[in-house]
Design an enzyme around this catalytic site. Sequence first.
Site, PDB file in Angstrom:
ATOM      1  N   LEU A  26      32.192  43.914   8.331  1.00 32.76           N
ATOM      2  CA  LEU A  26      32.577  44.034   9.728  1.00 32.76           C
ATOM      3  C   LEU A  26      31.313  43.853  10.558  1.00 32.76           C
ATOM      4  O   LEU A  26      30.226  44.295  10.159  1.00 32.76           O
ATOM      5  CB  LEU A  26      33.198  45.406  10.024  1.00 32.76           C
ATOM      6  N   ASP A  27      31.436  43.219  11.738  1.00 31.03           N
ATOM      7  CA  ASP A  27      30.285  43.100  12.625  1.00 31.03           C
ATOM      8  C   ASP A  27      29.717  44.482  12.922  1.00 31.03           C
ATOM      9  O   ASP A  27      30.456  45.487  12.915  1.00 31.03           O
ATOM     10  CB  ASP A  27      30.695  42.450  13.953  1.00 31.03           C
ATOM     11  N   GLN A  28      28.436  44.539  13.236  1.00 27.24           N
ATOM     12  CA  GLN A  28      27.788  45.809  13.535  1.00 27.24           C
ATOM     13  C   GLN A  28      28.516  46.554  14.649  1.00 27.24           C
ATOM     14  O   GLN A  28      28.689  47.783  14.588  1.00 27.24           O
ATOM     15  CB  GLN A  28      26.330  45.587  13.924  1.00 27.24           C
TER      16      GLN A  28
END
Length: 569
Positions: A414-416
Amino acid sequence: MAVLHRLLDFIDNNVVIGDVIPSYWYEGRCPQSATWLRLPRTSLAEAIACGLMQQLAKDTVYSHEGKMYGVLLVELPSREQRVLKAFSGLLNGQGQVEGWVPPISGRDQVAMVEVQTVRELDTLKQEIITLQELPERRQYQQLCQEWERRFERMSDRHQKHKQQRKEKRQILSETLIGKDLAIALQQLDEASRQDGIERRQLKRERDVALRSLQQEVSTADIKIGELKQQRKALSHQLQAQMQQAYYLTNFAGQSLSLEQLVLGSAPMGTGDCCAPKLLHYAATHNLKPLAMAEFWWGPASVGGDKVQGEFYGACTERCQPLMGFLLAGSTISPPSLSIVEGTKQLIFSSIGGLGGPNAGSLTILYEDQGLIVVDKPAGLLSVPGRYRDRQDSVLSRLRYLLPDGAALLPVHRLDQDTSGILVLARDPETHRQLSQQFQARQVQKVYEAVLAGFVAREQGVIELPLWGDPSDRPYQKVDWQQGKPSITRFRVIGREGDHTRLEFFPVTGRTHQLRVHAADLQGLGIPILGDRLYGCNADSIRLHLHARKLRFQHPQSGKTLHLKSETPF
């Protein structure tokens, strides 16, 4: 004998130590309480060890033999930090060396027996080497090779004869009949028998030529076997005496012999490695262990599995079985797990510089022997980044917090700035099967997002190819020539003033796919709230994108898992 050293003896004030997740854990289960105990190898411990390496490099006495060296960072009752250093086994034949942690008590009781036994073992070893290098053995091997070549030449010749006879039989069967054919075929059969006679005759000649040398080699091999048995018996005898004499003490004040600890036969040298020596000394001198690091120095080990200057963990056969006992009573142990509203929550405390601005808690949504699913908070990386200031991540925290954390493998990312459901596998096979489901688009994903504007369409599909320019990472853009196919379904589920709340159903899983499909004019043309990278200028404390649902088939049970995470915005 001074064995406590200052940190400044190994590092100076100008050295900057990064606050990163430990690169290794010395760990084991306490035999009394069954509690899992751990001691880290931190950046500070590695920096101290590197300082020791620099010292070793300046003195040739340490270059003659390859061995493990170790340092242990300890805390005195006064809270002052000091350093212990140790070497494995003997250093140039000496166990007691000024400035180094002494051998564990018990070695002195068997020292004379050990010296005498080692001499006998060396004598037996030299006898074995002499027998293995007999001139007759070399002569026998050379003769065998010569005879093998003669047999190969003969076999090649016989093979040609056989092919020629086959061709002649074919011709004869077409040109002769009756008695003439029978006589001709009989002659070919006789030629085949002659080849067989020649082969047997050559074999007899070979056996006669090799017989005497073969007998000498066989006698030597029998003697070698007897000598190896003698060496094995001597080693076991010394080993048993040492296991009875060696007593290890832990931080709970318990002392047990190696014989009691291993409950059987331990490999030669158990108790003489760096880690047991360091921990035993710290325990018997009221020193609190903080971090430890071990490395190899000197010529590479036999087989080349250990090289100078490299860090290594506890050896599997000698040290690892002792770790649980040695660490018992120490104050460093993994944080506990507490049940929060039916889910497990891992409390991530700042130990040894861990944590940072994103430190907090990770809620476990599901776990079993094969996998673990967590609710990732926004602002935390899924996996560590390339640089030291980007080491804090879900994977790093779990590897730090869980006893089996070192084996975890991320199945997806997942993106940060995206929060929500993240799956990690506990073994390679589970990781492989789950990854295949993601690649085959068999995993159903639902994201919830708030867009910074009004979306007129109620639902639809966005198909825009995405490409990441290597010179402008991590930014992604729509590119019809170089982009990879990317598909997203969406459905509006609410409108809140000027904002639109919707569900995303990504079919593919490209980097920043949902963010670009939302923001690009060829998609919805409205960025996700808080997405400054893709043009949202609204005041927001976070990216309003959350992985809310995930459904996939469990690799082991075959059952379908339905995982949900409450949207935090």
